[in-house]
Design a protein around this motif. Sequence first.
Motif: not given
Length: 129
Positions: A47-49, A51-53, A55-56, A92, A110-111
Amino acid sequence: MTTLKVGIADYDEMKARTLRIARGEEKPAADDPKVWFTSTESFAQILSSGNRELLRVIHEQAPGSLEELSQLTGCAKPNLSRTLKKMVTYGLVRMEKGEGRKVAPKVLYDRVALELPLLEPRKVEGGQP
């Protein structure tokens, strides 16, 4: 969308818990984590930044294929494929059948809620601390 509850437990703890559940000695509670990481480091890595980007982008742009996702992000397709496979194993992301032989990633949550006991004694085989 919904929240994915995750926990941290080392391999031996997860194995012992799984065996207790299989033997009927322990019943998982409804609010127990659904996904387990072996360390806080592995949790932070998946869940690095970056990887979160990713996902977004998947959620907002809904790419129809890995090729399209590669174009949207500028990331090489093999790297995306490897990252998405890891995300699939942690629940995820789901890869859905697309047009022809293409597969399209879909974000499932989403969370994420992390349950991380700081002082709880470890359980070993047989359920004893």
